[in-house]
Design a protein around this motif. Structure first.
Motif, PDB file in Angstrom:
ATOM      1  N   ILE A 217       0.852  -1.202   0.000  1.00 30.84           N
ATOM      2  CA  ILE A 217       0.000   0.000   0.000  1.00 30.84           C
ATOM      3  C   ILE A 217       0.882   1.245   0.000  1.00 30.84           C
ATOM      4  O   ILE A 217       1.723   1.431   0.895  1.00 30.84           O
ATOM      5  CB  ILE A 217      -0.921   0.016   1.248  1.00 30.84           C
ATOM      6  N   LEU A 219       1.155   4.491   0.990  1.00 30.81           N
ATOM      7  CA  LEU A 219       0.423   5.310   1.960  1.00 30.81           C
ATOM      8  C   LEU A 219       0.985   6.743   2.020  1.00 30.81           C
ATOM      9  O   LEU A 219       0.286   7.705   1.766  1.00 30.81           O
ATOM     10  CB  LEU A 219       0.475   4.647   3.327  1.00 30.81           C
ATOM     11  N   GLN A 243      -8.032   1.753   6.142  1.00 36.11           N
ATOM     12  CA  GLN A 243      -7.607   0.910   7.265  1.00 36.11           C
ATOM     13  C   GLN A 243      -8.603  -0.227   7.493  1.00 36.11           C
ATOM     14  O   GLN A 243      -8.214  -1.397   7.661  1.00 36.11           O
ATOM     15  CB  GLN A 243      -7.490   1.774   8.519  1.00 36.11           C
ATOM     16  N   ILE A 259       3.543  -1.573   3.749  1.00 37.78           N
ATOM     17  CA  ILE A 259       3.088  -0.189   3.670  1.00 37.78           C
ATOM     18  C   ILE A 259       4.291   0.625   3.214  1.00 37.78           C
ATOM     19  O   ILE A 259       5.331   0.618   3.886  1.00 37.78           O
ATOM     20  CB  ILE A 259       2.638   0.338   5.059  1.00 37.78           C
ATOM     21  N   TYR A 261       6.075   4.198   2.571  1.00 40.01           N
ATOM     22  CA  TYR A 261       5.971   5.573   3.063  1.00 40.01           C
ATOM     23  C   TYR A 261       7.183   6.311   2.521  1.00 40.01           C
ATOM     24  O   TYR A 261       8.319   6.084   2.960  1.00 40.01           O
ATOM     25  CB  TYR A 261       5.969   5.545   4.593  1.00 40.01           C
ATOM     26  N   VAL A 281      -1.089   2.183  11.738  1.00 36.27           N
ATOM     27  CA  VAL A 281      -0.775   0.851  11.193  1.00 36.27           C
ATOM     28  C   VAL A 281      -0.903  -0.257  12.241  1.00 36.27           C
ATOM     29  O   VAL A 281      -0.954  -1.435  11.865  1.00 36.27           O
ATOM     30  CB  VAL A 281       0.644   0.800  10.555  1.00 36.27           C
ATOM     31  N   SER A 286       1.223  -5.580   9.189  1.00 42.36           N
ATOM     32  CA  SER A 286       1.972  -4.898   8.123  1.00 42.36           C
ATOM     33  C   SER A 286       3.427  -4.666   8.491  1.00 42.36           C
ATOM     34  O   SER A 286       3.811  -4.728   9.662  1.00 42.36           O
ATOM     35  CB  SER A 286       1.322  -3.536   7.841  1.00 42.36           C
ATOM     36  N   ILE A 288       6.365  -1.721   7.500  1.00 40.73           N
ATOM     37  CA  ILE A 288       6.497  -0.416   6.844  1.00 40.73           C
ATOM     38  C   ILE A 288       7.862  -0.297   6.176  1.00 40.73           C
ATOM     39  O   ILE A 288       8.890  -0.594   6.792  1.00 40.73           O
ATOM     40  CB  ILE A 288       6.348   0.735   7.860  1.00 40.73           C
TER      41      ILE A 288
END
Ligand code: SF4
Length: 346
Positions: A217, A219, A243, A259, A261, A281, A286, A288
């Protein structure tokens, strides 16, 4: 019989049905055709051993097979990473990247010419949208890498040009073709779709039961305000709804998400951002990936310092979040979906 058997769009089972309906041929020939095309890159079947007793059929099927992987017009290599540009039949150009990892190659494929989401940090987002790729054009990128560049990939990531879920049906058919054991045989756990996370597409995917297909994702924000600033499309759903959709998906598919970022200086890099992101999160299974922003051409944003990136990762880690810093160069050249593409000179 007319030509036009676009085999790169077909799973083995679909080819088997077509061969039966068109030519009255059975599973033996279907296996041989599929294997020669997907495993050996052979389109001319007239002299292959499997067709020694059916030369006439070999002639017919050879003339009917259509493999439009596009024309490779440019290949660039840097530190082992190979980026190649394909010109499609209508003249549009798309980019793909093969990245060497420790034990295998990963290929990053495009799913659209351009993108209609217009994310501010993304090169593709500045191109505007031209059209969706067909399944054949998506698979063609893997085919070209394997048989024209001799680069076989274990992993396929939909992180090239375009938002994959904006071209849902063609992308999912491409996943089916990639995953076919008689063809490229890419396991679902080695296929990743990188998306901004459209809710309806996530729900549709859940209904298909493609267990172990990975979702990443894109994000890039800890709240809707910041997200809207850098990902302005009206089609981006609220982070709360996203979410909930991810939590529901993880219940049904038992899946962990990546995720991504992209950390951008003075945009999404404060202590408050880290705390808010960690809270966001926590209910989502997940990991990151923090990717320092790599400015695109004419970018309005700047990269964060190395110190800031490490500090941001530490803040997240102290909140108990699984976080990794990814290097935007070399093997981690893929960031969010669509860091590729040329912007037309005005
Ligand atoms: S980040 Fe993805 S969705 Fe956003 S503009 Fe780029 S390709 Fe499109």
């Amino acid at each position: 019989m007319s030509s036009g058997l676009k085999i790169l769009e077909l799973t083995f089972d679909e080819l088997r049905k077509v061969l039966h309906a068109r030519y009255g041929k059975g599973i033996y020939h279907a296996r041989a055709v599929y294997r020669e095309v997907f495993q050996n890159g052979i389109q001319d079947l007239k002299n292959t051993a499997d067709f020694s007793n059916s030369r006439n059929f070999a002639r017919v099927i050879t003339s009917d097979l259509e493999i439009n992987a596009g024309e490779l017009i440019e290949t660039k290599k840097e530190n082992g990473t190979t980026k190649f540009i394909t010109r499609l039949q209508d003249g549009h150009e798309i980019e793909s990247v093969v990245i060497p990892m420790a034990t295998h190659n990963t290929i990053c494929v495009s799913s659209q010419v351009g993108c209609r989401f217009g994310c501010k940090f993304c090169q593709t987002g500045q191109m505007g949208f031209s059209r969706n790729l067909t399944t054949e054009e998506i698979i063609g990128q893997v085919y070209s890498a394997k048989f024209k560049l001799n680069l076989t990939a274990r992993n396929v990531v939909f992180m090239g040009m375009g938002e994959p879920f904006d071209n849902f049906d063609n992308v999912i058919q491409a996943v089916r073709v990639l995953n076919d054991q008689r063809g490229f045989n890419v396991a679902l756990r080695y296929i990743t779709i990188s998306t901004v996370g459209e809710i309806s597409a996530i729900q549709k995917l859940a209904s298909l039961g493609m267990k172990r297909l990975r979702l990443s994702i894109s994000l890039n924000a800890s709240n809707d305000h910041v997200r809207a600033r850098i990902m302005p499309s009206q089609r981006i759903s609220s982070m709360r709804n996203l979410q909930h959709a991810l939590i529901d998906y993880s219940f049904s598919e038992k899946e962990t998400f990546f995720i991504t970022y992209i950390l951008i200086q003075n945009i999404n890099d404060t202590f408050e951002d880290a705390i808010e992101l960690a809270e966001y999160v926590k209910p989502i299974p997940s990991k990151i990936n923090i990717i320092p922003y790599n400015p695109r051409s004419a970018s309005p944003f700047e990269s964060p310092s190395e110190e800031k990136v490490l500090q941001f990762c530490n803040w997240l880690a102290e909140c108990g979040v699984f976080v990794r810093k990814r290097n935007p160069k070399g093997q981690d050249v893929m960031a969010a979906c669509g860091q590729l593409g040329k912007i037309k000179e005005s």
